[in-house]
Design a protein around this motif. Structure first.
Motif, mmCIF file in Angstrom:
data_model
loop_
_atom_site.group_PDB
_atom_site.id
_atom_site.type_symbol
_atom_site.label_atom_id
_atom_site.label_comp_id
_atom_site.label_asym_id
_atom_site.label_seq_id
_atom_site.Cartn_x
_atom_site.Cartn_y
_atom_site.Cartn_z
ATOM 1 N N ASP A 7 0.910 -1.017 -0.110
ATOM 2 C CA ASP A 7 -0.603 -0.103 0.235
ATOM 3 C C ASP A 7 1.355 1.268 -0.126
ATOM 4 O OD1 ASP A 7 -2.053 -1.375 -0.298
ATOM 5 O OD2 ASP A 7 -3.064 -1.073 2.167
ATOM 6 N N LEU A 8 2.276 0.854 0.440
ATOM 7 C CA LEU A 8 3.434 2.233 0.621
ATOM 8 C C LEU A 8 3.283 3.107 -0.200
ATOM 9 C CD1 LEU A 8 4.648 1.665 4.271
ATOM 10 C CD2 LEU A 8 3.171 3.840 3.674
ATOM 11 N N ILE A 9 3.891 1.596 -1.401
ATOM 12 C CA ILE A 9 4.690 2.331 -2.559
ATOM 13 C C ILE A 9 3.520 2.641 -3.744
ATOM 14 C CG2 ILE A 9 5.110 0.930 -4.932
ATOM 15 C CD1 ILE A 9 6.880 -1.231 -2.344
ATOM 16 N N ILE A 10 2.458 1.389 -3.282
ATOM 17 C CA ILE A 10 0.943 2.553 -4.206
ATOM 18 C C ILE A 10 1.169 3.318 -4.373
ATOM 19 C CG2 ILE A 10 -0.899 1.282 -5.546
ATOM 20 C CD1 ILE A 10 0.943 -0.501 -6.485
ATOM 21 N N LYS A 11 0.965 4.356 -3.303
ATOM 22 C CA LYS A 11 0.583 5.751 -2.818
ATOM 23 C C LYS A 11 1.802 6.894 -3.258
ATOM 24 C CE LYS A 11 -0.431 8.410 0.675
ATOM 25 N NZ LYS A 11 -1.317 8.680 2.066
ATOM 26 N N ALA A 12 3.102 5.676 -3.052
ATOM 27 C CA ALA A 12 3.666 6.669 -3.475
ATOM 28 C C ALA A 12 4.219 6.438 -4.877
ATOM 29 C CB ALA A 12 5.347 5.964 -3.643
ATOM 30 N N LEU A 13 3.912 5.204 -5.733
ATOM 31 C CA LEU A 13 3.983 5.057 -7.309
ATOM 32 C C LEU A 13 2.036 6.062 -8.039
ATOM 33 C CD1 LEU A 13 4.991 3.890 -9.609
ATOM 34 C CD2 LEU A 13 3.230 2.487 -9.581
ATOM 35 N N ARG A 18 0.720 10.317 -10.832
ATOM 36 C CA ARG A 18 -0.218 11.942 -11.222
ATOM 37 C C ARG A 18 1.417 12.695 -12.045
ATOM 38 N NH1 ARG A 18 -2.703 11.303 -7.136
ATOM 39 N NH2 ARG A 18 -1.380 12.651 -5.814
ATOM 40 N N HIS A 19 1.877 13.106 -11.210
ATOM 41 C CA HIS A 19 2.904 14.283 -11.899
ATOM 42 C C HIS A 19 3.462 13.811 -13.197
ATOM 43 C CE1 HIS A 19 3.623 16.009 -7.333
ATOM 44 N NE2 HIS A 19 3.857 14.658 -7.590
ATOM 45 N N LEU A 26 0.188 18.242 -20.200
ATOM 46 C CA LEU A 26 0.965 20.228 -20.310
ATOM 47 C C LEU A 26 1.772 20.121 -21.437
ATOM 48 C CD1 LEU A 26 1.781 21.535 -17.144
ATOM 49 C CD2 LEU A 26 -0.339 22.423 -18.767
ATOM 50 N N ARG A 27 2.750 19.381 -21.610
ATOM 51 C CA ARG A 27 4.244 19.113 -22.423
ATOM 52 C C ARG A 27 3.560 19.058 -24.242
ATOM 53 N NH1 ARG A 27 8.627 20.741 -20.398
ATOM 54 N NH2 ARG A 27 8.288 20.726 -18.734
ATOM 55 N N VAL A 40 1.103 4.485 -19.602
ATOM 56 C CA VAL A 40 1.158 5.113 -18.047
ATOM 57 C C VAL A 40 0.918 4.055 -17.241
ATOM 58 C CG1 VAL A 40 1.966 6.249 -16.304
ATOM 59 C CG2 VAL A 40 2.743 7.170 -18.941
ATOM 60 N N LEU A 41 -0.678 4.251 -17.479
ATOM 61 C CA LEU A 41 -1.461 3.718 -16.410
ATOM 62 C C LEU A 41 -1.941 1.796 -16.896
ATOM 63 C CD1 LEU A 41 -4.119 6.535 -16.341
ATOM 64 C CD2 LEU A 41 -3.411 5.974 -14.680
#
Length: 68
Positions: A7-13, A18-19, A26-27, A40-41
């Protein structure tokens, strides 16, 4: 242990995905963004990376025992 770490890894990923996707949107010219987003998803989502991560963590726990 596997569930908490997973769960911690997935939250960070997800935060990093998102970034990346915000920056790509934008690019990139509008017609190019949807296929990149889909890729990507898919690659970093439940069908690929998350499934691999779950197997890795389960195998690691099986080989090294549960943390005490």
């Amino acid at each position: 242990m596997v569930s908490v770490l997973y769960d911690l890894i997935i939250k960070a990923l997800n935060r990093h995905k998102r970034h990346i996707l915000d920056d790509a949107e934008l690019r990139l010219p509008p017609p190019f963004f949807p296929p990149i987003k889909k890729k990507v998803l898919r690659e970093l989502g439940k069908d690929e990376f998350e499934k691999d991560l779950e197997h890795i963590l389960i195998e690691y726990e099986r080989k090294h025992g549960k943390e005490k």
